[in-house]
Design a protein around this motif. Structure first.
Motif, PDB file in Angstrom:
ATOM      1  N   GLY A  76       0.823  -1.205   0.000  1.00  0.00           N
ATOM      2  CA  GLY A  76       0.000   0.000   0.000  1.00  0.00           C
ATOM      3  C   GLY A  76       0.851   1.245   0.000  1.00  0.00           C
ATOM      4  N   SER A  77       0.139   2.367  -0.023  1.00  0.00           N
ATOM      5  CA  SER A  77       0.862   3.632  -0.184  1.00  0.00           C
ATOM      6  C   SER A  77       1.160   4.326   1.140  1.00  0.00           C
ATOM      7  N   SER A  78       0.670   3.796   2.263  1.00  0.00           N
ATOM      8  CA  SER A  78       0.921   4.496   3.530  1.00  0.00           C
ATOM      9  C   SER A  78       2.231   4.024   4.156  1.00  0.00           C
ATOM     10  N   GLY A  83       5.906  -2.329   0.974  1.00  0.00           N
ATOM     11  CA  GLY A  83       5.937  -1.252  -0.010  1.00  0.00           C
ATOM     12  C   GLY A  83       4.640  -1.081  -0.786  1.00  0.00           C
ATOM     13  N   PRO A  84       4.692  -0.340  -1.889  1.00  0.00           N
ATOM     14  CA  PRO A  84       3.468  -0.001  -2.632  1.00  0.00           C
ATOM     15  C   PRO A  84       2.890  -1.180  -3.423  1.00  0.00           C
ATOM     16  N   LYS A  85       1.820  -0.889  -4.112  1.00  0.00           N
ATOM     17  CA  LYS A  85       1.123  -1.898  -4.936  1.00  0.00           C
ATOM     18  C   LYS A  85       2.137  -2.641  -5.825  1.00  0.00           C
ATOM     19  N   SER A 140      -6.808  -2.387  -3.796  1.00  0.00           N
ATOM     20  CA  SER A 140      -6.941  -1.735  -2.495  1.00  0.00           C
ATOM     21  C   SER A 140      -6.246  -2.656  -1.498  1.00  0.00           C
ATOM     22  N   PRO A 141      -5.464  -2.109  -0.561  1.00  0.00           N
ATOM     23  CA  PRO A 141      -4.806  -2.973   0.433  1.00  0.00           C
ATOM     24  C   PRO A 141      -5.817  -3.809   1.215  1.00  0.00           C
ATOM     25  N   ALA A 142      -7.049  -3.323   1.322  1.00  0.00           N
ATOM     26  CA  ALA A 142      -8.069  -4.057   2.083  1.00  0.00           C
ATOM     27  C   ALA A 142      -8.442  -5.377   1.412  1.00  0.00           C
TER      28      ALA A 142
END
Ligand code: FES
Length: 267
Positions: free
Chosen positions: A66-68, A74-76, A87-89
């Motif tokens: 994810g982006s946070s 790390g990111p997607k 979506s990370p969820a």
């Protein structure tokens, strides 16, 4: 000995001699559960405003990608199919969702509330034959125990999130200090309520109690079993409180991240 013949009439669907508002509980279950499913699905698809400062929404935890700043890896990832929304969820929310859906308590509640089978105790059912959960698809509910293992792992991450929610970084100095905001309390309470729900699970009771329903094989009741049994007696209450609060925790983090709410610092 004298006998009296009593004729048992088969009533039609929904008929009962009950005089109380037996449908009220089903209506409430239908309303709250539907609202939660709609909101959590919407929140999972957003993919943004799920973190603020040290806070991370429980719908997105653990954030694998994810982006946070909470993202573990790390990111997607580049291998994520371009056609699929990300979506990370999506990566974790299916596990707690599956756990709730297969929960013994919720099964009894939503069988009544969503497809009236039966509508309530002592109220006529829509069909004559009882098939139970021994055939497809309801036999799949037995997977509950495996969801239990997964949500315990997730719960450990949520405990860690509650701990992290006590450490605030000053944007100007970069210094991190201990503190308590309203969000800290929200996320800590979320962990307590989810713990009360999960540790009172029927499957856990069987797992750690073993042969307690076989007197000849039963071990001595131990403190762990008694503790789980104690939570299990309030399982319905824990189930609803934790459901509402986990939804509220996401709303809280989301609205703070969007700048709609201010996170008041208590310490
Ligand atoms: Fe409800 Fe396991 S029976 S959580």
């Amino acid at each position: 000995m004298s006998t009296t013949g009593v004729s048992l009439k088969t009533s039609g669907f929904g008929q009962t001699q009950r005089r109380d508002a037996w449908w009220a509980q089903q209506l409430l279950t239908f309303g709250v559960f539907s609202a939660f499913v709609v909101y959590s699905t919407w929140a999972a698809f957003q993919g943004e405003f799920y973190a603020w400062g040290p806070y991370l929404s429980p719908f997105y935890s653990p954030e694998i990608f994810g982006s946070s700043s909470h993202a573990l890896f790390g990111p997607k990832p580049v291998w994520w199919p371009a056609l699929l929304p990300f979506s990370p969820a999506f990566i974790i929310l299916w596990a707690p969702a599956g756990f709730r859906i297969t929960c013994y308590y919720y099964r009894g509640a939503y069988y009544k509330a969503f497809w009236a089978d039966p509508p309530s105790c002592s109220v006529s059912e829509p069909r004559k034959k009882y098939r139970g959960e021994q055939s497809f698809p309801l036999i799949m509910q037995n997977i509950h125990r495996y969801f239990l293992y997964l949500v315990f792992i997730i719960w450990i991450f949520l405990v860690q999130d509650a701990w992290k929610a006590m450490w605030f970084t000053d944007a100007a100095t970069g210094e991190t200090t201990f503190g308590i905001g309203v969000g800290t309390i929200v996320l800590t309470l979320n962990v307590v309520l989810l713990g009360g729900y999960q540790f009172g699970c029927h499957s856990l009771r069987h797992l750690i109690g073993g042969y307690l329903d076989h007197l000849s094989k039963a071990p001595v009741r131990h403190a762990g079993y008694n503790c789980v049994s104690c939570l299990n007696r309030g399982h319905m209450t824990w189930a609803w409180m934790s459901l509402v609060w986990v939804g509220f925790s996401d709303i809280y983090v989301r609205l703070v991240a969007m700048g709609v709410w201010t996170d008041w610092r208590i310490l």
